[in-house]
Motif scaffolding. Structure first.
Motif, mmCIF file in Angstrom:
data_model
loop_
_atom_site.group_PDB
_atom_site.id
_atom_site.type_symbol
_atom_site.label_atom_id
_atom_site.label_comp_id
_atom_site.label_asym_id
_atom_site.label_seq_id
_atom_site.Cartn_x
_atom_site.Cartn_y
_atom_site.Cartn_z
ATOM 1 N N ALA A 89 48.147 -11.250 -4.068
ATOM 2 C CA ALA A 89 48.099 -11.066 -2.617
ATOM 3 C C ALA A 89 46.800 -11.584 -2.012
ATOM 4 C CB ALA A 89 48.273 -9.585 -2.273
ATOM 5 N N THR A 90 45.700 -11.530 -2.764
ATOM 6 C CA THR A 90 44.400 -11.923 -2.209
ATOM 7 C C THR A 90 44.375 -13.381 -1.764
ATOM 8 O OG1 THR A 90 43.266 -10.220 -3.501
ATOM 9 C CG2 THR A 90 41.935 -12.037 -2.665
ATOM 10 N N VAL A 92 46.992 -15.326 -1.181
ATOM 11 C CA VAL A 92 48.038 -15.494 -0.175
ATOM 12 C C VAL A 92 47.513 -15.091 1.195
ATOM 13 C CG1 VAL A 92 50.274 -14.641 0.623
ATOM 14 C CG2 VAL A 92 49.986 -15.327 -1.765
ATOM 15 N N THR A 93 46.786 -13.988 1.246
ATOM 16 C CA THR A 93 46.209 -13.538 2.517
ATOM 17 C C THR A 93 45.209 -14.552 3.054
ATOM 18 O OG1 THR A 93 46.516 -11.217 1.929
ATOM 19 C CG2 THR A 93 44.889 -11.699 3.631
ATOM 20 N N ARG A 94 44.421 -15.141 2.149
ATOM 21 C CA ARG A 94 43.433 -16.145 2.583
ATOM 22 C C ARG A 94 44.121 -17.380 3.147
ATOM 23 N NH1 ARG A 94 40.900 -19.838 -0.760
ATOM 24 N NH2 ARG A 94 41.501 -18.646 -2.598
ATOM 25 N N LEU A 96 47.059 -17.464 4.408
ATOM 26 C CA LEU A 96 47.698 -17.049 5.656
ATOM 27 C C LEU A 96 46.712 -17.157 6.809
ATOM 28 C CD1 LEU A 96 49.939 -15.833 7.361
ATOM 29 C CD2 LEU A 96 49.331 -13.575 6.456
ATOM 30 N N ARG A 97 45.446 -16.798 6.573
ATOM 31 C CA ARG A 97 44.433 -16.941 7.629
ATOM 32 C C ARG A 97 44.328 -18.398 8.071
ATOM 33 N NH1 ARG A 97 41.214 -13.499 4.344
ATOM 34 N NH2 ARG A 97 39.813 -15.219 3.802
ATOM 35 N N GLU A 100 47.398 -19.347 10.214
ATOM 36 C CA GLU A 100 47.326 -18.804 11.579
ATOM 37 C C GLU A 100 46.554 -19.738 12.505
ATOM 38 O OE1 GLU A 100 48.768 -16.275 12.915
ATOM 39 O OE2 GLU A 100 48.963 -14.577 11.534
ATOM 40 N N TRP A 153 53.660 -17.183 -6.121
ATOM 41 C CA TRP A 153 53.547 -17.017 -4.683
ATOM 42 C C TRP A 153 54.936 -16.893 -4.056
ATOM 43 C CZ3 TRP A 153 49.401 -20.339 -1.800
ATOM 44 C CH2 TRP A 153 48.124 -19.989 -2.262
ATOM 45 N N PRO A 168 55.106 -10.636 0.888
ATOM 46 C CA PRO A 168 54.200 -9.661 1.503
ATOM 47 C C PRO A 168 54.577 -9.451 2.974
ATOM 48 C CG PRO A 168 52.984 -11.375 0.340
ATOM 49 C CD PRO A 168 54.398 -11.831 0.412
ATOM 50 N N ASP A 170 52.816 -9.049 5.660
ATOM 51 C CA ASP A 170 52.092 -9.806 6.688
ATOM 52 C C ASP A 170 52.532 -11.267 6.737
ATOM 53 O OD1 ASP A 170 50.967 -10.317 4.211
ATOM 54 O OD2 ASP A 170 48.883 -10.159 4.873
ATOM 55 N N LEU A 171 52.867 -11.847 5.575
ATOM 56 C CA LEU A 171 53.340 -13.232 5.569
ATOM 57 C C LEU A 171 54.745 -13.331 6.157
ATOM 58 C CD1 LEU A 171 52.769 -16.168 4.760
ATOM 59 C CD2 LEU A 171 53.722 -15.662 2.500
#
Length: 399
Positions: A89-90, A92-94, A96-97, A100, A153, A168, A170-171
Motif C-alpha cells: 500500500a505504501t 501505491v499511495t505514493r 496515487l499522489r 492526483e 499492485w 485500496p 483510496d485508489l
C-alpha cells in the motif's frame, strides 16, 4: 482512413520515457499522430527525443518523493522479504499522489483530443483512467522486470483470477471520482519488452515487444571507433541515485580504486554532477561524462551499475554481463534475476571490499557469463519489432 492517434503516458522521469521511445517513433513513422503526456520532470527528455509533448501536472517532484520513501522504514528490501499489505500500500499511495497532480490535465486533453490508443507506464494510474474516459485501447508498457506485478499492485491483472489483489479504498475512490471504474486488469493488453528469464510471470494478454536501447541524446566520441586493447568495463550509477539518495551513496570512486590494478579499461558514464564526484581517475580509467549507454555498451565486456531497469535492459540488449549493487527493492530484484539467469551478479558495492569487486568483475568476464548474457540478448531480439507492434495496435484500434 484517418490516422490513428496514440497518447503515451510515461512516469515523469526521463528513463521511463526512454523505454517508450522506440514504439512512439514506430507509430510516428507509420503515419500516426503521437503525443506524450509531459509533466515537468520529463519535458526535456520528451522534446529531445523528437516527440510532441502535452503539458500535464503541477511539477510533482517524483525523485525527491522517491528518495524520501527509499530512506523510510516501510520500504520493500527486495527478494527474500515478504510483501505485506502495508508494504504494497505504501508505494501505491505514493503513486496515487502523483496521479492526483496530473489527472485533470490528462483527462481534459484525452477527452478533447480523443486518442485511439493510450500507452501507459505501469506506475501511472492516471493513464488507464484517461483511456477509460475517452474509450481508447488501454495498453500497459513495461519498462523492464515488472516489479509492480511482483508487488501485486491493484489493476495489474493475473492469469489466475484468485491471485488478483483487492483495490485500496483510496485508489478505487480516485478512479470513481474521475469517472472511471476499478478493474482487475486496467489494460486491454500488456506490451512486455523484458526477456522471459528476467520477467515476473503471470501477465494476462501479454504481447512481447522488442526493447529499443535508447538512453537519450549525446555526442559519440571518436575514441569509441577504436578497438579496445583490454576488456572494457563500463561503470555507471544511473541518473537518479545521487539525487534520490545523496552523494554519500555514490560508490563509483571506490569501484575505480578497486579496479585500478586490473588489466581492464574502465569507462565511467555519468551525468556532469556525478562525474565531478569521481575526482582523478586511475590510469586505466576514463570519465566519459553523460555518454548514452547505447553508444558505449556495444564495445564493453562487462558493466557495473546500480540496477535500474533502463541500464539492465540496455546491457541485456547488447549482451553485456552485469554487476549490480542495488540499494532499493526493485534494483535488488533485478540483481537477483540477472544472477539466476547467469548473466550477472549481485554485490553490495557501496560496502564491498575491493577484493570482492575485483573477483565479481573477473567472473563477469568469463565465457560462461558472456554466454548467458548472449542468451538474454537473443530473448530480446526474438520479440516483434516496434514497427510490427505499432501495426498490430493499429489493427486492434480498428485502423
Amino acid at each position: 482512413m484517418p490516422n490513428m492517434r496514440v497518447l503515451f503516458v510515461p512516469l515523469p522521469w526521463p528513463t521511463h520515457h526512454f523505454a517508450m521511445v522506440g514504439l512512439a517513433w514506430a507509430c510516428r513513422l507509420q503515419g500516426d499522430e503521437v503525443r506524450v503526456a509531459a509533466d515537468a520532470g520529463v519535458v526535456e527528455a520528451v522534446l529531445s527525443s523528437g516527440m510532441v509533448g502535452v503539458p500535464v501536472g503541477r511539477g510533482f517532484d517524483f525523485m525527491a518523493d522517491f528518495g524520501a520513501a527509499s530512506r523510510g522504514p516501510l520500504r520493500w528490501r527486495g527478494p527474500g522479504e515478504a510483501v505485506t499489505d502495508l508494504l504494497r500500500a505504501t508505494p501505491v499511495t505514493r503513486y496515487l499522489r502523483l496521479a492526483e497532480t496530473v489527472v485533470d490535465d490528462l483527462t481534459d486533453f484525452a477527452t478533447r483530443w480523443r486518442p485511439d490508443v493510450v500507452v501507459w507506464d505501469p506506475a501511472m494510474f492516471a493513464g488507464p483512467l484517461a483511456a477509460q474516459r475517452c474509450g481508447a485501447l488501454s495498453v500497459r508498457h513495461t519498462w523492464g522486470p515488472d516489479v509492480t506485478r511482483l508487488l501485486r499492485w491493484p489493476g495489474m491483472g493475473a492469469e489466475d483470477p484468485a491471485d488478483v489483489p483487492a483495490w485500496p479504498a483510496d485508489l478505487a475512490a480516485f478512479f470513481r471520482r474521475h469517472g472511471a471504474e476499478p478493474r482487475d486488469d486496467l489494460a486491454d493488453l500488456t506490451l512486455d519488452t523484458c526477456p522471459a528469464a528476467l520477467q515476473v510471470p503471470g501477465a494476462r494478454n501479454r504481447v512481447p515487444l522488442r526493447y529499443t536501447p535508447y538512453n537519450g541524446p549525446g555526442l559519440a566520441p571518436r575514441w569509441l571507433l577504436d578497438e579496445p586493447t583490454r576488456p572494457r568495463v563500463c561503470v555507471t550509477w544511473g541518473t537518479a541515485s545521487t539525487r534520490a539518495l545523496g552523494s554519500d551513496a555514490y560508490p563509483v570512486p571506490a569501484i575505480l580504486a578497486a579496479l585500478a590494478t586490473e588489466d581492464v579499461e574502465v569507462v565511467v558514464a555519468a551525468k556532469e554532477s556525478d562525474a565531478a564526484l569521481v575526482g582523478d581517475p586511475p590510469p586505466n580509467a576514463r570519465v566519459a561524462g553523460p555518454l548514452p549507454l547505447h553508444t558505449l555498451l556495444p564495445s564493453c565486456r562487462a558493466i557495473v551499475h546500480q540496477g535500474g531497469s533502463g541500464t539492465v535492459m540496455t546491457a541485456a540488449y547488447h549482451g553485456v554481463p552485469q554487476l549490480v549493487g542495488g540499494t532499493v527493492g526493485d534494483q535488488e530484484f533485478n540483481a537477483a534475476r540477472l544472477t539466476a539467469a547467469g548473466a550477472g551478479a549481485a554485490l553490495p558495492v557501496g560496502g564491498a571490499e575491493p577484493d570482492g569487486i575485483r573477483a565479481a568483475v573477473h567472473r563477469l568476464l568469463s565465457d560462461d557469463a558472456a554466454h548467458a548474457a548472449d542468451g538474454l540478448r537473443a530473448g530480446i531480439l526474438g520479440h516483434p519489432s516496434p514497427a510490427a507492434t505499432a501495426a498490430r495496435l493499429r489493427d486492434l484500434a480498428g485502423h
